[in-house]
Write a protein that holds these residues in place. Structure first.
Motif, PDB file in Angstrom:
ATOM      1  N   LEU A  36      46.909  37.109  31.882  1.00  0.00           N
ATOM      2  CA  LEU A  36      47.023  36.514  33.280  1.00  0.00           C
ATOM      3  C   LEU A  36      48.038  37.592  34.223  1.00  0.00           C
ATOM      4  O   LEU A  36      49.364  37.677  33.584  1.00  0.00           O
ATOM      5  CB  LEU A  36      47.453  35.154  33.320  1.00  0.00           C
ATOM      6  CG  LEU A  36      47.642  34.527  34.481  1.00  0.00           C
ATOM      7  CD1 LEU A  36      46.579  34.164  35.389  1.00  0.00           C
ATOM      8  CD2 LEU A  36      48.509  33.070  34.254  1.00  0.00           C
ATOM      9  N   PHE A  37      47.966  37.875  35.371  1.00  0.00           N
ATOM     10  CA  PHE A  37      48.571  38.450  36.276  1.00  0.00           C
ATOM     11  C   PHE A  37      49.202  37.671  37.490  1.00  0.00           C
ATOM     12  O   PHE A  37      48.244  37.108  37.932  1.00  0.00           O
ATOM     13  CB  PHE A  37      47.995  39.845  36.666  1.00  0.00           C
ATOM     14  CG  PHE A  37      47.757  40.941  35.455  1.00  0.00           C
ATOM     15  CD1 PHE A  37      48.598  41.880  35.028  1.00  0.00           C
ATOM     16  CD2 PHE A  37      46.458  40.764  34.863  1.00  0.00           C
ATOM     17  CE1 PHE A  37      48.223  42.633  34.047  1.00  0.00           C
ATOM     18  CE2 PHE A  37      46.185  41.293  33.662  1.00  0.00           C
ATOM     19  CZ  PHE A  37      47.183  42.382  33.118  1.00  0.00           C
ATOM     20  N   GLU A  38      50.365  37.874  37.865  1.00  0.00           N
ATOM     21  CA  GLU A  38      50.784  37.254  39.123  1.00  0.00           C
ATOM     22  C   GLU A  38      51.274  38.087  39.934  1.00  0.00           C
ATOM     23  O   GLU A  38      52.164  38.981  39.671  1.00  0.00           O
ATOM     24  CB  GLU A  38      51.839  36.020  38.711  1.00  0.00           C
ATOM     25  CG  GLU A  38      52.309  35.379  40.195  1.00  0.00           C
ATOM     26  CD  GLU A  38      53.590  34.329  39.886  1.00  0.00           C
ATOM     27  OE1 GLU A  38      53.208  33.080  39.907  1.00  0.00           O
ATOM     28  OE2 GLU A  38      54.375  34.758  39.072  1.00  0.00           O
ATOM     29  N   ASP A  39      50.544  38.376  41.157  1.00  0.00           N
ATOM     30  CA  ASP A  39      50.891  39.382  42.113  1.00  0.00           C
ATOM     31  C   ASP A  39      50.954  40.672  41.291  1.00  0.00           C
ATOM     32  O   ASP A  39      52.127  41.569  41.571  1.00  0.00           O
ATOM     33  CB  ASP A  39      52.229  38.928  42.696  1.00  0.00           C
ATOM     34  CG  ASP A  39      52.204  37.831  43.356  1.00  0.00           C
ATOM     35  OD1 ASP A  39      51.049  37.258  43.889  1.00  0.00           O
ATOM     36  OD2 ASP A  39      53.234  36.915  43.497  1.00  0.00           O
ATOM     37  N   GLY A  40      50.120  40.893  40.490  1.00  0.00           N
ATOM     38  CA  GLY A  40      50.151  42.307  39.836  1.00  0.00           C
ATOM     39  C   GLY A  40      50.729  42.296  38.564  1.00  0.00           C
ATOM     40  O   GLY A  40      50.762  43.398  37.784  1.00  0.00           O
ATOM     41  N   LYS A  41      51.701  41.429  38.310  1.00  0.00           N
ATOM     42  CA  LYS A  41      52.812  41.550  37.090  1.00  0.00           C
ATOM     43  C   LYS A  41      52.133  40.474  35.913  1.00  0.00           C
ATOM     44  O   LYS A  41      51.753  39.287  36.150  1.00  0.00           O
ATOM     45  CB  LYS A  41      53.860  41.011  37.410  1.00  0.00           C
ATOM     46  CG  LYS A  41      55.259  40.999  36.602  1.00  0.00           C
ATOM     47  CD  LYS A  41      56.616  40.532  36.841  1.00  0.00           C
ATOM     48  CE  LYS A  41      57.332  40.244  35.617  1.00  0.00           C
ATOM     49  NZ  LYS A  41      58.409  39.396  35.972  1.00  0.00           N
ATOM     50  N   GLN A  42      52.225  41.104  34.764  1.00  0.00           N
ATOM     51  CA  GLN A  42      51.226  40.408  33.680  1.00  0.00           C
ATOM     52  C   GLN A  42      52.407  39.242  33.214  1.00  0.00           C
ATOM     53  O   GLN A  42      53.442  39.384  32.891  1.00  0.00           O
ATOM     54  CB  GLN A  42      51.092  41.446  32.555  1.00  0.00           C
ATOM     55  CG  GLN A  42      50.546  40.495  31.473  1.00  0.00           C
ATOM     56  CD  GLN A  42      49.803  41.443  30.262  1.00  0.00           C
ATOM     57  OE1 GLN A  42      49.156  42.408  30.557  1.00  0.00           O
ATOM     58  NE2 GLN A  42      50.560  41.429  29.054  1.00  0.00           N
ATOM     59  N   ILE A  43      51.901  38.060  33.164  1.00  0.00           N
ATOM     60  CA  ILE A  43      52.657  37.165  32.805  1.00  0.00           C
ATOM     61  C   ILE A  43      52.303  36.272  31.536  1.00  0.00           C
ATOM     62  O   ILE A  43      52.980  35.361  30.812  1.00  0.00           O
ATOM     63  CB  ILE A  43      53.064  35.979  33.916  1.00  0.00           C
ATOM     64  CG1 ILE A  43      51.890  35.328  34.539  1.00  0.00           C
ATOM     65  CG2 ILE A  43      53.957  36.490  34.984  1.00  0.00           C
ATOM     66  CD1 ILE A  43      51.797  34.494  35.355  1.00  0.00           C
ATOM     67  N   VAL A  44      51.039  36.460  31.105  1.00  0.00           N
ATOM     68  CA  VAL A  44      50.499  36.023  30.118  1.00  0.00           C
ATOM     69  C   VAL A  44      49.736  36.966  29.254  1.00  0.00           C
ATOM     70  O   VAL A  44      48.872  37.701  29.830  1.00  0.00           O
ATOM     71  CB  VAL A  44      49.690  34.815  30.266  1.00  0.00           C
ATOM     72  CG1 VAL A  44      49.042  34.246  28.937  1.00  0.00           C
ATOM     73  CG2 VAL A  44      50.638  33.449  30.765  1.00  0.00           C
ATOM     74  N   ASP A  45      49.914  37.046  27.795  1.00  0.00           N
ATOM     75  CA  ASP A  45      49.110  37.869  27.148  1.00  0.00           C
ATOM     76  C   ASP A  45      48.609  37.333  25.759  1.00  0.00           C
ATOM     77  O   ASP A  45      49.547  36.892  24.938  1.00  0.00           O
ATOM     78  CB  ASP A  45      49.504  39.159  26.790  1.00  0.00           C
ATOM     79  CG  ASP A  45      48.741  40.203  25.865  1.00  0.00           C
ATOM     80  OD1 ASP A  45      47.655  39.702  25.617  1.00  0.00           O
ATOM     81  OD2 ASP A  45      49.098  41.300  25.696  1.00  0.00           O
ATOM     82  N   LEU A  46      47.370  36.490  25.637  1.00  0.00           N
ATOM     83  CA  LEU A  46      47.215  35.848  24.506  1.00  0.00           C
ATOM     84  C   LEU A  46      46.062  36.384  23.772  1.00  0.00           C
ATOM     85  O   LEU A  46      44.833  36.040  23.541  1.00  0.00           O
ATOM     86  CB  LEU A  46      46.919  34.446  24.784  1.00  0.00           C
ATOM     87  CG  LEU A  46      47.800  33.524  25.499  1.00  0.00           C
ATOM     88  CD1 LEU A  46      47.024  32.135  26.083  1.00  0.00           C
ATOM     89  CD2 LEU A  46      48.833  33.208  24.498  1.00  0.00           C
ATOM     90  N   LYS A  47      46.366  37.691  23.567  1.00  0.00           N
ATOM     91  CA  LYS A  47      45.390  38.465  22.628  1.00  0.00           C
ATOM     92  C   LYS A  47      44.852  37.813  21.321  1.00  0.00           C
ATOM     93  O   LYS A  47      46.020  37.252  20.605  1.00  0.00           O
ATOM     94  CB  LYS A  47      46.087  39.984  22.286  1.00  0.00           C
ATOM     95  CG  LYS A  47      45.014  40.842  21.844  1.00  0.00           C
ATOM     96  CD  LYS A  47      45.471  42.275  21.503  1.00  0.00           C
ATOM     97  CE  LYS A  47      44.107  43.004  21.176  1.00  0.00           C
ATOM     98  NZ  LYS A  47      44.649  44.337  20.484  1.00  0.00           N
ATOM     99  N   GLY A  48      43.717  37.849  20.933  1.00  0.00           N
ATOM    100  CA  GLY A  48      43.528  36.836  19.605  1.00  0.00           C
ATOM    101  C   GLY A  48      43.094  35.430  19.752  1.00  0.00           C
ATOM    102  O   GLY A  48      42.801  34.849  19.165  1.00  0.00           O
ATOM    103  N   SER A  49      43.214  35.064  21.153  1.00  0.00           N
ATOM    104  CA  SER A  49      42.930  33.812  21.409  1.00  0.00           C
ATOM    105  C   SER A  49      41.584  33.635  22.364  1.00  0.00           C
ATOM    106  O   SER A  49      41.400  34.812  23.065  1.00  0.00           O
ATOM    107  CB  SER A  49      44.167  32.989  22.201  1.00  0.00           C
ATOM    108  OG  SER A  49      45.478  33.037  21.430  1.00  0.00           O
ATOM    109  N   ALA A  50      41.362  32.299  22.411  1.00  0.00           N
ATOM    110  CA  ALA A  50      39.853  32.149  23.175  1.00  0.00           C
ATOM    111  C   ALA A  50      39.994  30.778  23.724  1.00  0.00           C
ATOM    112  O   ALA A  50      40.425  29.757  22.904  1.00  0.00           O
ATOM    113  CB  ALA A  50      38.890  32.572  22.317  1.00  0.00           C
ATOM    114  N   LEU A  51      39.587  30.480  24.952  1.00  0.00           N
ATOM    115  CA  LEU A  51      39.609  29.100  25.229  1.00  0.00           C
ATOM    116  C   LEU A  51      38.453  28.960  26.408  1.00  0.00           C
ATOM    117  O   LEU A  51      37.932  29.851  26.935  1.00  0.00           O
ATOM    118  CB  LEU A  51      40.922  28.739  25.836  1.00  0.00           C
ATOM    119  CG  LEU A  51      41.534  29.493  27.247  1.00  0.00           C
ATOM    120  CD1 LEU A  51      42.216  28.616  28.048  1.00  0.00           C
ATOM    121  CD2 LEU A  51      42.427  30.396  26.764  1.00  0.00           C
TER     122      LEU A  51
END
Lengths: 164, 305
Positions: free
Chosen positions: B207-222
């Motif tokens: 997830l990116f907020e205004d171009g800045k990554q704020i979430v990285d949930l590699k290996g997850s799925a929803l």
């Protein structure tokens, strides 16, 4: 009992409506589905939807009774779509006589014919009311009922006149 | 047989009566009691969201996991006719790095209850499901208390094989009970069948907020009908493709291919998935922002019905 709530700007009393129409709605749903489970669920889901949207009586087109029958009809078809083989696919033959044969034959004719004959010949709706419910022209509904009677007779092995 | 005789025979057939408990339940639930009605209406909204099925005690189904295994949580009631008692609940699953939070919300009492769980692989293809209490501070948040209503203890770890089921009791009201049925679906395919059914599916989310990554949930799925961006202490963004009769949602952006992009409250958010998110070529996204008064914490993603 003709409830004239549809001309008043009030919320319908669903409890009262269930008391007045619950049994009729259940029987109607059973006739369409030949399943007690589907019939009970259809009536329950009908009132669930009504409570959820809780429309003003003025927002309901036509008589309340017709509105409820239309809602139950939709719920029955939803259920039949999900479960094409209802748990009680065959009617419970509590009367080993002609009436049970006729009921069994009713389950053999197409849905559109079945609902037409049930609404007109059993539930006593006028052609105009039932046509609104089924979203067809009254003249088309007359044809459906006529055809349904013929299909029922055929299913019962009764000779059908070519004029019928 | 004449038409008249035919009609009479149709009318004369005795329909088997409904079950007495059905009639009783209907009368109880439809009684013109304002509190009861409010409860019913709230429940019915949840019912629509949950998509209750006919002839089934299932209230809702959510899943979480990764490319190799998914935990499918099916919430059920017993007996089936007690659905009315539990329609008011809305459910959510929030996947974390380690533990996944399973919560049910009761709007009428403003409480939430549930548990945290995780699935650990064991030799021989089996899995160990572990449980722990919700970690949120019970004095914080919109939902004032988190509680276990039944049982008052966290289930012990349980070892299960793929497709085997285990249950977690959630609550009861004397006449009926609510429980989760957990099943691990282990698959070599990247997406389980149950996940494909959901309108929104995010894999390895970033997830990116205004171009800045704020979430990285590699290996997850929803996956779910709605995706939530949870910003503790700030806000929750709830994103849907179909708002149904919810009229408080606004059109906030689009989902196309592997990317979902929205503009909301002066911020631009881009959610990236390693696989296609929705079903259509380009679909409108509707969003709703709600305040989140939980303690400040890292941004997370979740799903809801």
């Amino acid at each position: 009992m003709p409830l004239k709530q549809n001309v008043q700007n009030v919320k319908p009393d669903w409890s009262q409506l269930f008391e007045h129409h619950g049994d009729d709605l259940y029987r109607f749903a059973y006739r369409l589905s030949s399943s007690r489970e589907i019939a009970e669920d259809a009536v329950q889901e009908c009132f669930v939807s009504c409570l959820k949207s809780n429309p003003l009586a003025t927002q309901i087109r036509g008589e309340m009774r017709a509105y409820l029958f239309g809602a139950v009809r939709n719920q029955v078809y939803k259920a039949l779509k999900r479960n094409p083989q209802p748990p009680e696919a065959k009617p419970i033959l509590v009367q080993p006589d002609q009436t049970s044969e006729v009921f069994a034959a009713l389950q053999q004719i197409p849905e559109s014919s079945r609902e037409a004959i049930v609404l007109i010949c059993i539930e006593g709706f006028s052609y105009d009311e039932a046509a609104r419910m089924l979203d067809v022209e009254p003249s088309a509904l007359r044809v459906r009922v006529h055809r349904a009677r013929r299909q029922l007779k055929e299913a019962l092995g009764i000779e059908v006149n070519s004029n019928d | 047989m004449t038409d008249l005789q035919l009609d009479q025979a149709l009318k004369a057939f005795t329909i088997p009566p409904p079950r007495p408990e059905w009639r009783h339940q209907m009368r109880t639930r439809l009684r013109p009691n304002p509190w009861m009605r409010r409860l019913a209406v709230a429940g019915l909204a949840a019912c629509a969201a949950l998509g209750a099925a006919f002839h089934d005690n299932k209230l809702s189904e959510l899943s979480f996991g990764d490319d190799h295994k998914r935990v499918v949580i099916t919430t059920r009631v017993d007996p089936v006719y007690s659905k009315f008692n539990w329609f008011r609940l809305a459910g959510s699953v929030t996947t974390g790095k380690d533990w996944t939070t399973r919560k049910l919300y009761d709007p009428s009492s403003e409480t939430a209850f549930g548990y945290e769980t995780r699935a650990l692989p064991l030799p021989g293809g089996r899995f160990r499901l572990e449980f722990q209490a919700l970690r949120e501070d019970p004095r914080q948040g919109r939902y004032k208390t988190y509680r276990w209503t039944s049982p008052d203890s966290i289930p012990s770890p349980v070892d299960i094989a793929p497709n085997e089921k285990t249950t977690v009791a959630l609550s009861h009201d004397g006449n009926s009970k609510l429980f989760d049925e957990l099943q691990i679906v282990s698959t070599t395919e990247p997406i389980s069948v149950s996940m494909r059914k959901e309108p929104l599916r995010i894999f390895n989310p970033r997830l990116f907020e205004d171009g800045k990554q704020i979430v990285d949930l590699k290996g997850s799925a929803l996956s779910g009908k709605a995706i939530m961006i949870l910003m503790p202490g700030e806000k929750n963004l709830i994103l849907r493709l179909d708002t149904g009769k919810k009229n408080d949602y606004l059109s906030v952006g689009w989902v196309e291919g592997n990317t979902l992009e929205i503009d909301i409250e002066d911020h631009h958010y881009r959610l990236e998935s390693s696989e296609k998110i929705g079903d259509g070529p380009r679909q409108q996204v509707f969003g709703l922002s709600k305040s989140n008064d939980e303690p400040k914490g890292p941004v997370n993603l979740g799903t809801r019905d």
